[in-house]
Design a protein around this motif. Structure first.
Motif, PDB file in Angstrom:
ATOM      1  N   ILE A 172       0.853  -1.432  -0.030  1.00  0.00           N
ATOM      2  CA  ILE A 172       0.128  -0.045   0.054  1.00  0.00           C
ATOM      3  C   ILE A 172       0.911   1.302  -0.015  1.00  0.00           C
TER       4      ILE A 172
ATOM      5  N   ARG B 252       0.556   5.108  -0.688  1.00  0.00           N
ATOM      6  CA  ARG B 252      -0.222   6.013  -0.691  1.00  0.00           C
ATOM      7  C   ARG B 252      -1.488   5.721  -1.435  1.00  0.00           C
ATOM      8  N   ASN B 253      -1.873   6.042  -2.595  1.00  0.00           N
ATOM      9  CA  ASN B 253      -3.408   5.589  -3.110  1.00  0.00           C
ATOM     10  C   ASN B 253      -3.104   4.499  -4.007  1.00  0.00           C
ATOM     11  N   GLN B 254      -1.894   3.797  -3.971  1.00  0.00           N
ATOM     12  CA  GLN B 254      -1.688   2.476  -4.921  1.00  0.00           C
ATOM     13  C   GLN B 254      -1.640   1.383  -3.984  1.00  0.00           C
ATOM     14  N   GLU B 255      -2.200   0.368  -4.439  1.00  0.00           N
ATOM     15  CA  GLU B 255      -2.226  -1.108  -4.016  1.00  0.00           C
ATOM     16  C   GLU B 255      -1.817  -2.190  -5.017  1.00  0.00           C
TER      17      GLU B 255
END
Length: 327
Positions: free
Chosen positions: A282, A284-287
């Motif tokens: 994970i 920031r906004n990326q997974e």
């Protein structure tokens, strides 16, 4: 004065110390001695007093003050100054506010935190007399870019300390200690520095030691627990603190004095709960999913993505979880 009286009693633990001896050695009246003895009893010390024989300690409470911890330490630096509080908002907050006035290796401990914090500003529940909520002030002569490695030095020390206390545990890179797939300890490292100089580092360590099931927030019970819940036994918290400081000092000195992380990283590798598993990254906004291959000699997590590309992760804003849950 209470501290000095307690030291006299502890030096002859289990034996009677006469009021006359205390009066002569400390230059205090019998009435003052009696007052301080009552104060010690209020703190939880069981003290027996017999006319013409004096006073003796029968048992000591599991408090986390210097009087209770010092005799268990074999350190030269860590814990030789302890700032002890019954209640505080956050030991890390206090440490950062007062770091310039406290010695290298000073420890701030509170029996309770009203605003305890974990990584990324998360709340940390810290009930009275049930856990270890402490912060260590360090003033290493190292480049600020290496400070993040201290987290893994501390994780290795906590891992070793728990094993010595009979607790099987794993390390979730870079800053969590896991028992039976549940988090029992978190490490929060914060720094104050200039471009090429570290003013101080504050390492916060929060340990759920003797918390009961009802002390764990309902929304955290699937991923958080305590040493008591998982081991089935109540631990002496002062022994937990002492074991951590005793195990941390040689690893920390090895790193600061010789830039040598080898032993700490070996411990983190051998006891990693992530290595060899598919994990969720994970950032920031990326997974995305990746395979945790190992730890580099610098303490970076080595992962391989779905395309077979290998890269090293540096701790910070990135979180790593098992693809099916917390670990």
């Amino acid at each position: 004065m209470k501290h000095n009286i307690l030291k006299l009693l502890k030096d002859d633990f289990g034996e009677f110390v006469s009021g006359q001896k205390i009066s002569e050695e400390l230059g205090v009246s019998r009435a003052a001695i009696w007052k301080h003895m009552n104060s010690l009893k209020e703190d939880g010390y069981e003290i027996e007093s017999i006319s013409r024989k004096g006073y003796r300690i029968v048992s000591s409470p599991d408090l986390l003050n210097y009087d209770e911890i010092a005799s268990l330490l074999n350190t030269e630096l860590l814990g030789r100054e302890i700032q002890y509080y019954k209640t505080i908002d956050s030991t890390n907050n206090f440490a950062k506010t007062n770091a310039n006035f406290l010695k290298d290796g000073a420890v701030i401990i509170s029996e309770e935190q009203t605003a305890g914090r974990g990584r990324l500003g998360r709340n940390w529940v810290s009930p009275l007399y049930k856990g270890v909520w402490m912060s260590i002030i360090l003033k290493p002569d190292i480049n600020p870019i290496y400070v993040s490695k201290i987290t893994q030095v501390v994780a290795a020390a906590v891992n070793r300390a728990f094993f010595k206390l009979g607790i099987e545990n794993k390390i979730k890179w870079p800053n969590d200690i896991i028992v039976n797939s549940k988090k029992v300890c978190g490490i929060l490292t914060e720094m104050n520095a200039e471009i090429n100089h570290v003013n101080y580092v504050v390492v916060g360590i929060g340990i759920n030691v003797n918390l009961d099931n009802e002390d764990i927030p309902e929304d955290l019970k699937s991923k958080a627990s305590s040493l008591r819940i998982e081991s089935g036994k109540e631990l002496k918290r002062k022994e937990v603190v002492a074991e951590i400081l005793n195990n941390l000092e040689p690893l920390y000195k090895q790193f600061v004095e010789s830039n040598d992380l080898e032993k700490s990283i070996d411990i983190c590798r051998e006891n990693s709960i992530l290595i060899g598993r598919e994990v969720k990254i994970i950032d920031r906004n990326q997974e995305y999913l990746a395979y945790a291959c190992g730890l580099s000699d610098e303490g970076y997590l080595i992962i391989k993505d779905k395309d077979g590309n290998t890269k090293e992760l540096i701790s910070g804003e990135i979180s790593v979880r098992d693809k099916n849950g917390y670990v």
